[in-house]
Design a protein around this motif. Structure first.
Motif, PDB file in Angstrom:
ATOM      1  N   LEU A  93       0.833  -1.205   0.000  1.00  0.00           N
ATOM      2  CA  LEU A  93       0.000   0.000   0.000  1.00  0.00           C
ATOM      3  C   LEU A  93       0.867   1.254   0.000  1.00  0.00           C
ATOM      4  O   LEU A  93       0.661   2.170  -0.796  1.00  0.00           O
ATOM      5  CB  LEU A  93      -0.927  -0.020   1.219  1.00  0.00           C
ATOM      6  N   GLN A  96       2.558   2.493  -3.186  1.00  0.00           N
ATOM      7  CA  GLN A  96       1.767   3.084  -4.272  1.00  0.00           C
ATOM      8  C   GLN A  96       1.961   4.599  -4.317  1.00  0.00           C
ATOM      9  O   GLN A  96       2.350   5.200  -3.324  1.00  0.00           O
ATOM     10  CB  GLN A  96       0.269   2.776  -4.059  1.00  0.00           C
ATOM     11  N   PRO A  97       1.687   5.195  -5.475  1.00  0.00           N
ATOM     12  CA  PRO A  97       1.800   6.659  -5.557  1.00  0.00           C
ATOM     13  C   PRO A  97       0.732   7.314  -4.690  1.00  0.00           C
ATOM     14  O   PRO A  97      -0.428   6.903  -4.735  1.00  0.00           O
ATOM     15  CB  PRO A  97       1.563   6.954  -7.040  1.00  0.00           C
ATOM     16  N   MET A  98       1.120   8.272  -3.878  1.00  0.00           N
ATOM     17  CA  MET A  98       0.145   8.967  -3.027  1.00  0.00           C
ATOM     18  C   MET A  98       0.735  10.278  -2.548  1.00  0.00           C
ATOM     19  O   MET A  98       1.913  10.554  -2.738  1.00  0.00           O
ATOM     20  CB  MET A  98      -0.210   8.098  -1.829  1.00  0.00           C
ATOM     21  N   TRP A  99      -0.106  11.085  -1.922  1.00  0.00           N
ATOM     22  CA  TRP A  99       0.381  12.335  -1.343  1.00  0.00           C
ATOM     23  C   TRP A  99       0.752  12.102   0.111  1.00  0.00           C
ATOM     24  O   TRP A  99       0.037  11.398   0.835  1.00  0.00           O
ATOM     25  CB  TRP A  99      -0.707  13.416  -1.459  1.00  0.00           C
TER      26      TRP A  99
ATOM     27  N   VAL C   5       0.489   8.871 -13.487  1.00  0.00           N
ATOM     28  CA  VAL C   5      -0.475   8.043 -12.774  1.00  0.00           C
ATOM     29  C   VAL C   5      -1.768   8.835 -12.659  1.00  0.00           C
ATOM     30  O   VAL C   5      -1.746  10.030 -12.418  1.00  0.00           O
ATOM     31  CB  VAL C   5       0.059   7.692 -11.377  1.00  0.00           C
ATOM     32  N   ARG C   9      -6.489   7.319  -9.012  1.00  0.00           N
ATOM     33  CA  ARG C   9      -5.760   6.255  -8.338  1.00  0.00           C
ATOM     34  C   ARG C   9      -4.982   6.806  -7.156  1.00  0.00           C
ATOM     35  O   ARG C   9      -4.968   6.239  -6.073  1.00  0.00           O
ATOM     36  CB  ARG C   9      -4.774   5.617  -9.331  1.00  0.00           C
ATOM     37  N   THR C  10      -4.325   7.924  -7.384  1.00  0.00           N
ATOM     38  CA  THR C  10      -3.534   8.534  -6.322  1.00  0.00           C
ATOM     39  C   THR C  10      -4.415   8.913  -5.142  1.00  0.00           C
ATOM     40  O   THR C  10      -4.069   8.673  -3.990  1.00  0.00           O
ATOM     41  CB  THR C  10      -2.796   9.774  -6.860  1.00  0.00           C
ATOM     42  N   PHE C  13      -5.371   5.748  -3.174  1.00  0.00           N
ATOM     43  CA  PHE C  13      -4.309   5.204  -2.329  1.00  0.00           C
ATOM     44  C   PHE C  13      -3.958   6.156  -1.197  1.00  0.00           C
ATOM     45  O   PHE C  13      -3.604   5.728  -0.106  1.00  0.00           O
ATOM     46  CB  PHE C  13      -3.071   4.881  -3.165  1.00  0.00           C
ATOM     47  N   THR C  14      -4.050   7.446  -1.466  1.00  0.00           N
ATOM     48  CA  THR C  14      -3.759   8.414  -0.419  1.00  0.00           C
ATOM     49  C   THR C  14      -4.733   8.234   0.745  1.00  0.00           C
ATOM     50  O   THR C  14      -4.329   8.120   1.900  1.00  0.00           O
ATOM     51  CB  THR C  14      -3.858   9.851  -0.970  1.00  0.00           C
ATOM     52  N   TRP C  18      -3.635   6.748   4.409  1.00  0.00           N
ATOM     53  CA  TRP C  18      -3.744   7.648   5.567  1.00  0.00           C
ATOM     54  C   TRP C  18      -4.648   7.052   6.637  1.00  0.00           C
ATOM     55  O   TRP C  18      -4.365   7.167   7.828  1.00  0.00           O
ATOM     56  CB  TRP C  18      -4.250   9.028   5.143  1.00  0.00           C
TER      57      TRP C  18
END
Lengths: 290, 333, 274
Positions: A93, A96-99, C5, C9-10, C13-14, C18
């Protein structure tokens, strides 16, 4: 010539470490082995005699012994299951790309830095307490009867606390391993028509296999010695329900003042740890050759 | 001055002999290249000269002085390493200044020498950067800078260009050659690339399995290889070899002929063959021709030859450019 | 190269990451929150907005003398770390730069001493400490902590030192550096980052050690682990105070831990995962 001097100096530099560790390894262990064949109780320290295998028999015939072995295995196995499965999932998890990935990482690894007494007491009083804990609040909110975790599920409660402490470790190591997976390999697999699941099974899992082994082995070494968490929560009870081998030895030693019995238990613990250590050393040793 | 003389120098690691007793003389101001396949002992030989390895027996003399037992720094040599071995925690300026600082030179003098070296090597604007912030070519120049400020009696290069890409390698090759013209200092250069050896060297030392196969100028080696190994190693594309019925008329066990000394004809010639692959480079064409009794023969012809896969061609080697070798692989002259 | 991306999706996953991260972090967060509540507030059910009182922090110091165990923890973790470094830097150094045929065996053997369960030697160590008058002494405990972390320290340093390329040392030698020059100008600056991260990890491990610190101390030498564990005896409601003491006990190490993520992986896997 100079190289000979260097070699002598190198030995001299190594000597203190080797010497200290040698003493550290041999002296206490030899004493434990010796005590394990003696009748030696701190309440009656003048009356020491040879006991033969009595201490081992005593330990062996104690029903608490088998329960503690079984509890040790459940504790180690339960924590490993949660941390490895959870660690793989979390690592995937976080990868993965995220902020805010950096902050997520920091939040997830934090429990590892919490000292065991704090972790255990926080969970005991503020999360799992049947009256005032957060779990109880949630139960009441849902209209359920709050669970008295440490009386009803003592060992399981400890498994949860210890798993919470070690999940970050597994996650962090698996994440590190995951990030070392070659991006081109993933792209090549994608070109070859592998979907996410296929890539996970044929690429990620084999790549992680070694790290998972390392996680399991290292955690096992530490989990075999879980002590403070039990001391501050259940104190091994109710009865022997949450007593593991280290805790039983501690009880025998410092609560029962039975040096001989505790030493026999200690030797059994050494044998258990050595079985695990054997495999860990092989895994680490292989890495050294590279 | 920078004469280097090796007398019966031998190196063994335990039971394994890496270099059997070698004699070699390097004249002052010469550019000498040690060339050979990997594992031939060329780097070990260089490190023996540098003093980074101890000789098992034999003596090494620099300018007539026996330095066999002397520490590397005392030999007055400078070395450029394959990985450049720059100090990552020092700026370019401090990297170049390091040997001078170790020699306890005056700070003002160090500064002047570093500035001069940086100017020669086009590093002036990078002096305050760390090696990590430089490109491969720049790092290479810093390593050279660190070597030249010491004004050594000889430079040692250990495969210095092998970490650079092809075009940069060409540029650096020229720069090192120019540097040699300017400084006129002895240079000993190790490489596995025969092109580098041919283009840079005054004298090439071909090594194989620790033995010196031949020593000579690039053209001597090209025109008069002493043995099969040198014949096959020097020159690109590689020399063609033929044995048995083909070599018998020449009174030799093996004959060799270079691709560029083989004439191609559509009608007649010594051997008949079928074209396998034709590589058109524009300037040249390399043909790989299958000839019965010899095998694959490489032919180098002009760029405008229109020959393709499957064509039948005839080949004739230049009679005065045929190299003859006996059964031991030594040249018959 | 990296592909663009999709934002969707971002976002997904964010949000997911979180939520999971906050659940895992929650016990720590809730401890910090509770530390700013009054004792009555602390048991009045789930509430994440404290009244913001510092009373618990004051009470922990005035009623329980928090500062003493805190200083013991600092002394023990820092002291044992320096002691360990003092012994292991030369050892790791010699194994990394003058390896012999037995180096690998020595390293493996050192690692194996770490496998010994603490509880197995509880009795002899306890008796030795008792007989030498070392029970509840900071010096004795510092030595214990040094010993149990010594193998990890040596291993970590060894893996760091081994990454210093040999050619750099040869270059320094060619450049005329003496042995001390080599050590002072080249090796030390290159080794400092590795030593620093080893130090950091070792301080964390020593700070959190909770077997020997609990068993070999009573009051004088008791560090924070023993101090906090003393809260386990049920003698009334003290949750805000427990939270305040816990927050103070974990805060410094938490921050150090955040800075040592990478080294942690390396140190605790003995270089098997980097």
């Amino acid at each position: 010539m100079a190289t000979q001097n260097t070699r002598a100096l190198a030995r001299l530099m190594l000597a203190p470490s080797v010497g200290l560790l040698l003493i550290w390894m041999i002296v206490p262990l030899a004493m434990t082995l010796y005590f394990s064949f003696q009748n030696y109780n701190l309440l009656n320290p003048t009356n020491v005699s040879f006991a033969g295998l009595f201490n081992y028999q005593y330990f062996y015939s104690d029903p608490a012994f088998f329960q503690s072995i079984w509890n040790t295995m459940l504790l180690v196995g339960g924590v490993l299951l949660i941390t490895v499965v959870g660690g793989v999932a979390l690592a995937l998890l976080i990868d993965q790309p995220m902020w805010g990935q950096g902050i997520v990482r920091i939040l997830v690894i934090s429990p590892f830095f919490v000292m065991p007494p704090v972790a255990a007491l926080v969970w005991k009083n503020m999360i799992m307490h049947p009256g005032y804990g957060v779990f109880a609040d949630i139960s009441r909110f849902l209209g359920l009867q709050p669970i008295d975790w440490f009386s009803q599920w003592p060992l399981f409660s400890i498994v949860i606390i210890v798993a919470w402490q070690w999940l970050p470790f597994a996650t962090l190591i698996l994440l590190t391993a995951l990030q070392s997976l070659d991006g081109e390999q993933k792209e090549a697999a994608e070109m070859d028509g592998a979907n996410f699941l296929n890539r996970f099974i044929y690429l990620t899992v084999p790549h992680l296999a070694r790290s998972i082994t390392v996680v399991i082995l290292i955690q096992t070494i530490f989990l075999l010695g879980v002590y403070a968490e039990i001391l501050v929560t259940t104190n091994g009870g109710p009865g022997y329900a949450s007593t593991n081998l280290p805790f039983l030895i501690y009880r025998t030693a410092l609560l029962g003042y039975d040096v001989g019995g505790a030493s026999a238990g200690g030797i059994i613990a050494v044998i258990l740890a050595n079985i695990v250590a054997f495999f860990l050393m092989r895994a680490v040793g292989k890495n050294l050759d590279k | 001055m920078g004469n280097i003389t090796l007398k019966k120098v031998n190196k063994s690691f335990g039971e394994t002999q890496v270099i059997p007793a070698i004699d070699l003389t390097i004249e002052d101001g010469e550019f000498v290249v040690f060339v050979g396949p990997s594992g031939c002992g060329k780097s070990t030989l260089l490190r023996l000269i540098a003093g980074l390895e101890d000789t098992t027996s034999g003596t090494i003399e620099i300018d007539g002085r026996d330095v066999t037992g002397e520490a590397p720094a005392k030999r007055g040599l400078a070395m450029v390493f394959q990985s450049y071995a720059l100090y990552p925690h020092m700026t370019v300026r401090n990297n170049i200044a390091f040997p001078l600082k170790m020699a306890k030179l005056d700070a003002a003098l160090i500064d002047k020498k570093v500035t001069d070296a940086a100017r020669v090597l086009n590093l002036t604007s990078y002096l305050d950067r760390r090696p990590g912030q430089l490109s491969g070519g720049q790092r290479q120049r810093v390593a050279i800078g660190r070597a030249i400020v010491r004004e050594p009696s000889a430079f040692l290069f250990d495969e210095p260009l092998s970490n650079l890409d092809a075009s940069l390698r060409g540029t650096m090759r020229l720069e090192i050659s120019e540097l040699h013209q300017q400084l006129k200092t002895t240079m000993v250069y190790v490489t596995h690339d025969q092109v580098e050896a041919m283009t840079m060297a005054d004298k090439i030392v071909v090594l194989n399995a620790g033995n010196i196969e031949q020593v000579g100028s690039p053209l001597e080696l090209y025109n008069k290889p002493d043995n099969l190994f040198v014949a096959g190693f020097i020159g690109s594309p590689r020399m063609n070899f033929a044995t048995g019925a083909v070599s018998a008329p020449f009174n030799a066990h093996t004959i060799g002929f270079r691709p560029e000394h083989t004439r191609l004809s559509g009608e007649s010639g010594s051997w008949k063959g079928t074209v396998g692959v034709a590589e058109h480079l524009g300037s040249d064409t390399f043909l790989h021709v299958h000839v019965d009794g010899i095998g694959m023969v490489t032919v180098r012809t002009s760029g405008d030859v229109a020959v393709h896969h499957g064509d039948t061609v005839f080949l004739t080697p230049d009679a005065d450019r045929i190299h003859r070798f006996d059964a031991k692989g030594l040249a018959i002259r | 190269m990296a592909r663009a991306v999709s934002t969707r999706r971002t976002v997904f996953f964010t949000v997911a990451a979180w939520i999971v991260a906050l659940i895992i972090f929650f016990p720590i967060l809730y401890t910090i929150i509770t530390s700013f509540k009054s004792e009555t507030e602390a048991i009045q059910g789930f509430n994440i907005i404290p009244s913001g009182t510092f009373q618990s922090y004051i009470d922990v110091q005035t009623q329980k003398d928090y500062f003493k165990p805190f200083m013991n923890s600092v002394f023990l973790s820092v002291g044992s770390t320096f002691l360990a470094l003092l012994i292991s830097v030369p050892a790791a150094w010699s194994m990394a730069f003058s390896p012999t045929k037995r180096t690998k065996d020595i390293l493996m053997w050192m690692l194996s001493t770490k496998m010994m369960p603490a509880v197995a030697v509880l009795m002899p160590i306890y008796l030795i400490f008792r007989d030498f008058g070392l029970l509840d002494s900071r010096i004795g405990l510092m030595f214990m902590l040094m010993m149990i972390n010594l193998p990890i320290v040596i291993w970590m340093l060894y893996t760091y030192f081994r990454e210093i390329p040999g050619e750099i040392l040869e270059a320094a030698r060619m450049d005329g550096a003496s042995m001390w020059g080599e050590i002072w100008y080249v090796l030390t600056p290159m080794a400092v980052p590795g030593i620093a991260s080893t130090m950091l990890l070792n301080i964390i491990l020593a700070w959190n050690e909770a077997f020997w610190t609990l068993r070999l101390t009573t009051t004088d030498a008791a560090p924070l682990t023993a101090f906090i564990a003393s809260f386990s005896s049920p003698q009334g409601l003290f949750w805000a105070k427990l939270s305040a003491a816990s927050t103070l006990a974990i805060a410094p190490i938490l921050i150090m831990g955040w800075f040592s993520q990478k080294q942690l992986v390396r140190g605790l896997t003995f270089g098997a995962v980097k």
